[in-house]
Design a protein around this motif. Structure first.
Motif: not given
Length: 805
Positions: A252, A206, A202-204, A231-233
């Protein structure tokens, strides 16, 4: 799918073990000479060399075996085993008998428990081959290892989480944010079970992550903190190098976008309006304005300034460091009548500007501040503000010194009235016209007494005296020539009897209380009454001094010992004033050098000090006087203390206590009454009280005299107890009048016996007076001590009976 994959792995491992078993090799151990084998071993008794050895496969066991039957590990075998069952195989060491079991006949080893390579990677055991009959070792004990074969049963784990990183907004693509690392408990030397690769779940949009190193980087260049500040990556780690069937774990990562100064300050309004009264003092705050900045931290720090010339002159802007507000204050006095509205341009700019973002625009903003000045009722103002006036000291009373003018600055222009603050002119030397403001003299002036006067003039509105202005006025008194010059001191000079003509005797100077602007100029000459003087001459030196010289040869003290020379001094005016002073010249005897030896005048022969003998006599007289005074004071104090000791006699010292009850009425020897009877002589007191006037102890007698010791007691047949009463009354009066005497005496009265007692009265008095018929004959049986009491009552009872009969 996972179960099918696991079955496939088990099949591959079993195939691998079968291949290893087919390619097994023998391990031989050579035993040479006696003493290397076991004692009594028949094989060692032969004279030749016997070759013996162990034969077994390399042992491996697969971890996490889930079958129902024991897992076959391997087989140990001795080359001396002929298969007849005469050899017994045993094992010892780690897990022997519990985890690992051996068949004593065949040497097959099986694992009975589920093993985990991540807990223990290998087991070390020892094998023995014994003769089943004799239990003797046929082969030396040998050590072997059973290795636990790894399978991919542990997923990657992120042990350092949770992860928090940060990156500045507007960072370029590929900017490193942070690094994450996952660890896999599987064997890294066997297969790809421990080879981990990383990916973004998740967060690809940014951020990206390096598949091998785990370094997270930015994927875009337009990260804006003001839009989204975190942001939560989610990062995933997969083993087996990411191949199909690999295990994975995720974590995370919180990425905080830090601020940069990419936003300029902006005023929410383009115009602000404030109002302030015209009498506000300099430094008064008018209002506050604030420019908004979307940045945070020090990027919001800003400074404010006034941009227009009018605003810079009248107002001042400072920055409140706590609130980042612009504080507008008054810098010059305001005047409603001059200007009612002021327009100020205030500019806000960032204190710290990042040069990387200068191309984004100017980091400053402006706004307009309108300041309205409110009209108030102001006190009059003095115009012009000159505070110095001058007046001649010979000005007559009522002369005008000057005029002060004050005007009402308000639009109404009220009339003004004037007055002098009398606290600054208590002597009322000056007066002022209440309407015109003309200051006049109220008394005669004298510059020599007071050359300057400082007064305060008040100006107030005619119909509102609370609106008052004050002005300090300095009045200088100008000098006029009204004081004649005088000799500086009463000059006295001496001349020797053998003086020669033209000899300088004295230099004379003068003083003048006046102070002319052109300076002093004095003229000296002999007074007219000294025109016939032929003894001395006077020379004006032209520097405001004069010199006196002799005119003849020698003087004679016997003929004349003192000469008085009158000198006339005149100043330069105008008008010219003069005075006459006298120079006293004494004729004295001098030595050959001209030093004065003696003069006839007592002023030159009387010494200013006393001789030592006179001083000693004076000191002795003073000492005698001091001793006499001290002696008199001592005698008076001694006499006074003696009187005080007699006056302060405490009657408590003469109280004699008798605590013995005695032996009854017949016991007259229990105590001596003479101690009380001989204490005072009351007859003398009585005789003294019988006197006449005040001087003889009458009513006007001084109570203090009663404090002396009382006369001794003289027994008298006719005692008058009124003496005690009079004496006690006098003492009570003295004690009442003297407030300093403590209350030594205590007088208590016990006069009330109570009421309603159930017991009848035992008083003999009541019995006697009531005519009771009680028989007291029983008192005769009480003993000799009550004999008199019995006779008393019995006798009186007999008398009553006789009277009644």
């Amino acid at each position: 799918m996972a179960k099918g994959l696991q079955g496939c792995l088990w099949a591959m491992l079993l195939l691998f073990c079968a291949i290893q078993e087919l390619g097994s090799w023998a391990m031989h151990t050579a035993v040479e000479g006696p003493g290397l084998g076991e004692p009594g071993d028949p094989a060692l008794l032969a004279s030749g060399r016997v070759k013996r050895g162990w034969v077994w496969n390399q042992f491996f066991v697969v971890e996490e075996y889930t079958g129902t039957e024991p897992l076959y590990v391997g087989k140990i075998h001795s080359d001396s085993d002929e298969g007849d069952g005469s050899i017994k195989y045993t094992i010892s060491g780690e897990g022997a008998g519990t985890i690992f079991l051996i068949d004593e006949i065949t040497g097959d080893i099986h694992a009975t428990e589920r093993l985990d390579r991540e807990q223990k990677t290998f087991y070390t055991l020892r094998a023995q081959a014994r003769d089943r009959q004799t239990d003797q070792l046929l082969e030396p004990e040998s050590e072997f290892i059973i290795k636990v074969q790894d399978i991919n049963d542990s997923e990657p784990r992120f042990l350092e989480g949770p992860y928090i990183g940060s990156v500045a907004e507007l960072s370029p693509i590929g900017t490193s944010v942070m690094q994450v690392m996952a660890s896999d408990a599987d064997d890294p030397t066997y297969g790809s079970s421990a080879r981990v690769v990383y990916s973004v779940l998740e967060g690809e949009q940014h951020f990206t992550v390096d598949s091998k190193t785990g370094v997270i980087r930015t994927a875009v260049a337009d990260l804006d903190r003001e839009t989204q500040d975190r942001y939560e990556v989610v990062i995933r780690a997969t083993d087996m190098a990411g191949q199909l069937g690999g295990l994975s774990g995720s974590t995370t990562v919180t990425i905080v976008v830090t601020d940069v100064n990419d936003n300029p300050p902006r005023f929410p309004q383009k115009m602000y309006q404030f109002s302030i009264v015209e009498t506000a003092p300099v430094g008064t705050a008018i209002g506050r304005v604030k420019a908004e900045d979307s940045d945070v931290g020090e990027n919001t720090d800003m400074t404010y300034q006034v941009k227009d010339e009018e605003g810079v002159e009248m107002f001042k802007v400072t920055t409140d460091s706590n609130t980042q507000e612009a504080v507008i204050t008054v810098q010059k006095p305001l005047d409603y009548e001059s200007k009612k509205v002021h327009t100020v341009v205030v500019e806000a700019l960032n204190k710290f500007v990042d040069p990387r973002f200068v191309d984004l625009g100017t980091f400053r903003d402006q706004t307009i501040v309108r300041v309205s000045v409110l009209d108030v009722d102001e006190p009059p103002e003095f115009r012009p503000p000159s505070n110095l006036m001058e007046v001649q000291e010979d000005a007559h009373v009522g002369s005008v010194v000057g005029v002060v003018t004050a005007l009402d600055p308000d639009t109404a222009n009220h009339p003004v009235r004037y007055a002098i603050d009398r606290s600054t002119d208590a002597e009322r030397i000056f007066d002022i016209d209440a309407k015109t403001g003309a200051i006049v003299t109220g008394k005669v002036l004298d510059r020599e007494t007071a050359g300057w006067h400082n007064i305060t003039v008040l100006a107030m509105e005619a119909d509102n005296h609370s609106q008052v202005s004050r002005a300090s006025l300095r009045i200088r008194i100008l000098d006029v020539n009204d004081n004649p010059p005088e000799l500086a001191t009463p000059y006295e000079a001496a001349v020797c009897e053998d003086a020669k003509p033209g000899q300088l005797i004295q230099t004379i100077s003068v003083v003048d209380r006046d102070e002319p602007q052109s300076g002093h100029r004095f003229y000296f000459t002999l007074a007219p009454e000294a025109t016939n003087n032929h003894h001395f001459s006077l020379l004006d030196i032209q520097d405001n001094t004069a010199a006196v010289h002799t005119q003849r040869v020698g003087f004679n003290r016997q003929e004349q010992d003192v000469y008085l020379l009158p000198i006339l001094v005149v100043d330069s005016g105008p008008p010219a004033l003069s005075s006459t002073g006298t120079l006293t010249i004494r004729v004295c005897g001098c030595d050959s050098n001209g030093a004065i030896q003696s003069c006839n005048s007592t002023a030159y022969v009387v010494s200013a000090t006393l001789s030592p003998g006179a001083l000693i006599a004076l000191l002795v007289c003073v000492l005698i006087l001091v001793v006499l005074v001290l002696l008199i004071l001592t005698l008076k104090r001694h006499h006074k203390s003696h009187l005080t000791s007699e006056d302060d006699e405490d009657m408590r010292d003469n109280v004699i206590k008798y605590n013995d009850e005695g032996g009854g009425e017949q016991d007259t020897e229990a105590y001596d009454m003479s101690a009380l009877r001989s204490l005072y002589d009351f007859s003398e007191i009585k005789a003294g009280d019988g006197g006449g006037g005040p001087g003889e102890g009458g009513p006007g007698r001084n109570p203090a005299s009663e404090l002396h010791a009382l006369p001794q007691w003289v027994q008298s047949p006719d005692l008058d107890f009124s003496v005690f009463r009079d004496y006690i009354c006098r003492k009570v009066e003295q004690a009442d009048e003297d407030l300093s005497v403590p209350p030594y005496d205590s007088f208590q009265t016990y006069a009330f016996e109570g009421s309603d007692s159930p017991v009848p009265s035992l008083s003999s008095i009541n019995t006697w007076s009531s005519g009771s018929e009680q028989d007291f004959s029983y008192l005769g049986g009480w003993g000799p001590r009550f004999r008199q009491l019995a006779a008393l009552y019995a006798g009186r009872r007999g008398d009553e009976d006789g009277e009644e009969s």
